[in-house]
Enzyme design. Structure first.
Site, PDB file in Angstrom:
ATOM      1  N   LYS A  30       0.883  -1.205   0.135  1.00 24.15           N
ATOM      2  CA  LYS A  30      -0.062  -0.005  -0.051  1.00 24.15           C
ATOM      3  C   LYS A  30       0.716   1.383  -0.042  1.00 24.15           C
ATOM      4  O   LYS A  30       0.807   2.130  -0.799  1.00 24.15           O
ATOM      5  CB  LYS A  30      -0.931  -0.249   1.355  1.00 24.15           C
ATOM      6  CG  LYS A  30      -1.743   1.027   1.303  1.00 24.15           C
ATOM      7  CD  LYS A  30      -2.910   0.916   2.485  1.00 24.15           C
ATOM      8  CE  LYS A  30      -3.698   2.460   2.698  1.00 24.15           C
ATOM      9  NZ  LYS A  30      -4.498   2.302   3.850  1.00 24.15           N
ATOM     10  N   GLU A  61      10.442  -4.911   4.780  1.00 22.71           N
ATOM     11  CA  GLU A  61      10.487  -6.408   4.245  1.00 22.71           C
ATOM     12  C   GLU A  61      10.057  -6.451   3.011  1.00 22.71           C
ATOM     13  O   GLU A  61      10.911  -6.885   2.132  1.00 22.71           O
ATOM     14  CB  GLU A  61       9.423  -7.093   5.168  1.00 22.71           C
ATOM     15  CG  GLU A  61       9.532  -7.072   6.675  1.00 22.71           C
ATOM     16  CD  GLU A  61       8.775  -6.090   7.571  1.00 22.71           C
ATOM     17  OE1 GLU A  61       8.538  -4.972   6.880  1.00 22.71           O
ATOM     18  OE2 GLU A  61       8.559  -6.332   8.714  1.00 22.71           O
ATOM     19  N   GLY A 100      -5.148  -1.952   4.725  1.00 21.07           N
ATOM     20  CA  GLY A 100      -4.175  -2.798   4.155  1.00 21.07           C
ATOM     21  C   GLY A 100      -4.865  -4.471   4.395  1.00 21.07           C
ATOM     22  O   GLY A 100      -5.127  -5.134   3.647  1.00 21.07           O
ATOM     23  N   ARG A 101      -5.655  -4.426   5.682  1.00 18.42           N
ATOM     24  CA  ARG A 101      -6.022  -5.766   5.982  1.00 18.42           C
ATOM     25  C   ARG A 101      -7.557  -6.141   5.272  1.00 18.42           C
ATOM     26  O   ARG A 101      -8.167  -6.877   5.372  1.00 18.42           O
ATOM     27  CB  ARG A 101      -6.126  -5.973   7.325  1.00 18.42           C
ATOM     28  CG  ARG A 101      -6.904  -5.034   8.385  1.00 18.42           C
ATOM     29  CD  ARG A 101      -6.484  -5.161   9.603  1.00 18.42           C
ATOM     30  NE  ARG A 101      -6.986  -3.815  10.512  1.00 18.42           N
ATOM     31  CZ  ARG A 101      -6.199  -2.947  10.672  1.00 18.42           C
ATOM     32  NH1 ARG A 101      -5.160  -2.831  10.264  1.00 18.42           N
ATOM     33  NH2 ARG A 101      -6.836  -1.858  11.501  1.00 18.42           N
ATOM     34  N   GLU A 138      -5.351  -7.002  14.674  1.00 25.74           N
ATOM     35  CA  GLU A 138      -4.726  -5.585  14.069  1.00 25.74           C
ATOM     36  C   GLU A 138      -5.916  -4.430  14.177  1.00 25.74           C
ATOM     37  O   GLU A 138      -5.707  -3.318  14.440  1.00 25.74           O
ATOM     38  CB  GLU A 138      -3.958  -5.315  12.790  1.00 25.74           C
ATOM     39  CG  GLU A 138      -3.340  -4.591  12.222  1.00 25.74           C
ATOM     40  CD  GLU A 138      -2.259  -4.661  11.246  1.00 25.74           C
ATOM     41  OE1 GLU A 138      -1.033  -4.635  11.433  1.00 25.74           O
ATOM     42  OE2 GLU A 138      -3.055  -4.627  10.165  1.00 25.74           O
ATOM     43  N   HIS A 174      -5.107 -33.353  16.715  1.00 26.19           N
ATOM     44  CA  HIS A 174      -3.940 -34.141  17.058  1.00 26.19           C
ATOM     45  C   HIS A 174      -2.936 -33.163  17.809  1.00 26.19           C
ATOM     46  O   HIS A 174      -1.799 -33.589  17.777  1.00 26.19           O
ATOM     47  CB  HIS A 174      -3.476 -34.682  15.786  1.00 26.19           C
ATOM     48  CG  HIS A 174      -4.409 -35.663  15.478  1.00 26.19           C
ATOM     49  ND1 HIS A 174      -4.523 -37.013  15.790  1.00 26.19           N
ATOM     50  CD2 HIS A 174      -5.441 -35.688  14.577  1.00 26.19           C
ATOM     51  CE1 HIS A 174      -5.681 -37.682  15.344  1.00 26.19           C
ATOM     52  NE2 HIS A 174      -5.866 -36.961  14.254  1.00 26.19           N
ATOM     53  N   LYS A 190       8.787  -0.782  14.395  1.00 25.32           N
ATOM     54  CA  LYS A 190       9.387  -0.274  13.230  1.00 25.32           C
ATOM     55  C   LYS A 190      10.574   0.651  13.317  1.00 25.32           C
ATOM     56  O   LYS A 190      11.421   0.542  12.808  1.00 25.32           O
ATOM     57  CB  LYS A 190       8.380   0.154  12.288  1.00 25.32           C
ATOM     58  CG  LYS A 190       7.549  -1.033  11.696  1.00 25.32           C
ATOM     59  CD  LYS A 190       6.613  -0.373  10.392  1.00 25.32           C
ATOM     60  CE  LYS A 190       5.135  -1.257  10.249  1.00 25.32           C
ATOM     61  NZ  LYS A 190       4.474  -0.559   9.429  1.00 25.32           N
TER      62      LYS A 190
HETATM   63  O1  F6P Z   1       2.472  -4.242   9.985  1.00 25.33           O
HETATM   64  C1  F6P Z   1       1.304  -3.154   9.625  1.00 25.33           C
HETATM   65  C2  F6P Z   1       1.091  -2.861   8.289  1.00 25.33           C
HETATM   66  O2  F6P Z   1       1.088  -1.624   8.256  1.00 25.33           O
HETATM   67  C3  F6P Z   1      -0.312  -3.618   7.908  1.00 25.33           C
HETATM   68  O3  F6P Z   1      -1.427  -2.948   8.391  1.00 25.33           O
HETATM   69  C4  F6P Z   1      -0.347  -3.704   6.404  1.00 25.33           C
HETATM   70  O4  F6P Z   1      -1.136  -4.584   5.998  1.00 25.33           O
HETATM   71  C5  F6P Z   1       1.210  -4.143   6.131  1.00 25.33           C
HETATM   72  O5  F6P Z   1       1.958  -3.559   7.207  1.00 25.33           O
HETATM   73  C6  F6P Z   1       1.842  -3.941   4.705  1.00 25.33           C
HETATM   74  O6  F6P Z   1       1.746  -2.439   4.453  1.00 25.33           O
HETATM   75  P1  F6P Z   1       2.228  -2.024   3.177  1.00 25.33           P
HETATM   76  O7  F6P Z   1       1.084  -2.864   2.269  1.00 25.33           O
HETATM   77  O8  F6P Z   1       2.154  -0.570   3.073  1.00 25.33           O
HETATM   78  O9  F6P Z   1       3.367  -2.783   2.820  1.00 25.33           O
END
Ligand code: F6P
Length: 556
Positions: free
Chosen positions: A207, A213, A264-265, A350, A381, A521
């Site tokens: 987003k 990452e 995002g979610r 979240e 199990h 972060k």
């Molecule tokens: O870890 C938090 C978060 O901001 C989530 O809410 C989001 O879905 C995810 O990181 C990824 O963010 P982005 O889509 O901006 O890479």
């Protein structure tokens, strides 16, 4: 234009809340499912509810009709329907980020709902692109795509990662899907091992297009692509993001956008769903959107008395605040839905893992508990021991699917399908039996009569019988789907989204921000250079000592 949401009282500021808590004090702990069924022959009918694609049996939940009435009173007094309408019409309900919350607009038919023109422009462009890729998918010419690698994390990963295997029966046979999320290089490395650049499409899904990452994995993927003779980055890298400029700066020219009013979610319906669309094709992607829209309609229009997301959100609040349950196990009896618990962990926790209200006041009551789970029968199990005999009561949500997903698999002979059909009966029987066992339990007396004379020769039979006793009265809910199709899965996910909103709205929290992930972060950014140069001055002693150990080979 977005407008301010209407005012609604927080749950604990209502008369209904006092009545509900009084009811919990008087009856909550003594509720026994077996007695509730015995006292009300109509309980199954009263507490079963149908919504698009989903039937919910809530009769084995720890509540009675009085609880139910108190909860509906609470919903009315908290103006839950008005709060829902605020979200759907695009009021600025995400106040801490100054945003609308309009994931529902992503699945509204053309011409309906806010932002329709923009939504459908991107959707059409994305689906046209999808059909182009699919037309040559699995081919042998350079540029024909066989492997799709989605690089994204959280909401830019979990939706597609959950949906693609869930709908395996609908996936293009020439395409393999991979999901890389972890900044741990092992994640990307193990995927790359199997790939050839000329047949690989990388989707950089973010987003913000700034997430550490995702950016790290995107750079590494591009390096691998070039090192392995890949050219035509424009053909092999696409981005799905609200930050189209950021993607261009990275060197990606094919981008599909979305908007800040999509959390995002809640974003698998937007261009973040590109892997899903590539897997299923335009028609089935639209079917998934239509399924979600059908649930949106139900949520928007069904009266409180028969509105399934409302009932489920109310039940969640009752469990947390009335009965003090701090955990919820989700157990899909469907192998395809194996990532649903992971998806729900982000969606629910979240969204509702918050402890201040919209006005910044600390909340005097509990909010979101822990959601977790594994598919059945695997969970049986592992942790089901605790669900049956542990000291905590953990409500379980079973998901059952009438029609097995292997049915249409082209590579299976009719004889093998018949065998697997029998396995499906076993699967369903297991799910049913677990719900039954949780509720009925087994008395010590019953356990005693079942003991073989030789059981545990050195241990008195009475002791053995105690160990074989099940307390029962453990609650569960069952969601039943006819089949896991794109339409049904769309409806199911939308159901969970709305249920999450309902609980958050009653608790008076903002379910649509996620400030709680920011502190770690920021600290990570600060620590990163210290990992390289070993400067641990001014750090807390535990972190400083661990950095020193990490920098010392054999320091573990
Ligand atoms: O870890 C938090 C978060 O901001 C989530 O809410 C989001 O879905 C995810 O990181 C990824 O963010 P982005 O889509 O901006 O890479």
């Amino acid at each position: 234009m977005s407008s301010a949401p209407s005012r609604a009282p927080r749950c604990d500021q209502t008369v209904a809340w006092q009545a509900l808590m009084g009811h919990a004090q008087a009856h909550g702990r003594s509720m026994d499912l077996r007695a509730l069924f015995a006292d009300d022959p109509q309980r199954v009918q009263r507490l079963g509810l149908a919504a698009p694609e989903v039937f919910a049996d809530l009769s084995r939940a720890h509540w009675d009709m009085a609880t139910h009435k108190h909860l509906l009173d609470l919903a009315r007094e908290c103006r839950l329907e008005a709060q829902r309408d605020d979200m759907l019409r695009g009021a600025c309900i995400n106040g801490t980020e100054g945003r609308q919350v309009l994931h529902t607009a992503l699945r509204a038919p053309q011409g309906q709902g806010p932002h329709s023109q923009a939504v459908h422009e991107v959707l059409e462009a994305m689906l046209a692109y999808v059909e182009g890729v699919r037309a040559r998918a699995g081919g042998t010419q350079p540029g024909d795509i066989r492997d799709v690698v989605n690089i994204g994390i959280g909401g830019s990963d979990l939706g597609p990662q959950m949906v693609v295997p869930a709908l395996e029966a609908f996936v293009h046979p020439g395409l393999n899907f991979h999901f890389v999320s972890n900044v741990d290089g092992q994640d990307l490395a193990s995927v790359l091992r199997k790939l050839r650049p000329e047949h690989t499409l990388f989707i950089i899904a973010s987003k913000t297009f700034t997430t550490q990452e995702t950016m790290a994995n995107a750079h590494a993927a591009r390096q691998w692509f070039v090192e392995h003779g890949g050219h035509d980055v424009a053909h092999h890298f696409v981005a799905t993001t609200t930050n189209v400029e950021g993607a261009r700066a990275f060197g990606i020219s094919t981008t599909f956008g979305f908007w800040d009013w999509v959390g995002g979610r809640f974003s698998m319906w937007s261009s973040i769903g590109l892997p899903i669309a590539l897997a299923l094709g335009a028609e089935q992607f639209r079917a998934m959107l239509a399924g979600a829209h059908a649930m949106d309609q139900h949520f928007a229009q069904a009266p409180l008395e028969s509105n399934l997301p409302m009932w489920l959100g109310l039940l969640d609040v009752w469990y947390r605040n009335g009965l003090g349950y701090s955990s919820r196990c989700v157990s899909p009896y469907h192998h395809g839905l194996r990532r649903l618990p992971a998806y729900l962990q982000q969606l629910v926790m979240e969204s509702n893992g918050k402890s201040v209200d919209m006005a910044g006041q600390s909340l005097p009551y509990a909010t979101c508990g822990v959601w977790w789970g594994e598919p059945g029968t695997n969970g049986q199990h592992a942790f089901f021991q605790m669900l049956h005999q542990g000291t905590d009561v953990i409500p379980v949500e079973f998901l059952l699917v009438r029609r097995p997903s292997h049915r249409d698999a082209a590579h299976l002979s009719p004889a093998l399908k018949a065998l697997l059909d029998e396995q499906h009966d076993k699967l369903l029987a297991n799910g049913l039996a677990q719900a039954q066992a949780l509720m009925w339990g087994k008395s010590t007396e019953q356990a005693r009569t079942e003991l073989a004379p030789t059981a545990g020769a050195d241990v008195p039979p009475e002791v053995i019988a105690r160990h074989r006793t099940f307390p029962g009265n453990r609650p569960s809910t069952t969601l039943l789907l006819d089949e896991v199709t794109p339409h049904a899965l769309g409806a199911l996910v939308a159901l969970y989204e709305h249920r999450t909103f309902v609980a958050g709205a009653l608790w008076g929290i903002n379910s649509f921000d996620q400030w709680g992930v920011e502190l770690g972060k920021a600290m990570c950014k600060e620590l990163l250079p210290r990992m390289a140069d070993g400067d641990v001055r001014d750090l807390d002693p535990a972190t400083a000592a661990m950095i020193c150990r990490l920098r010392t080979p054999g320091g573990a």
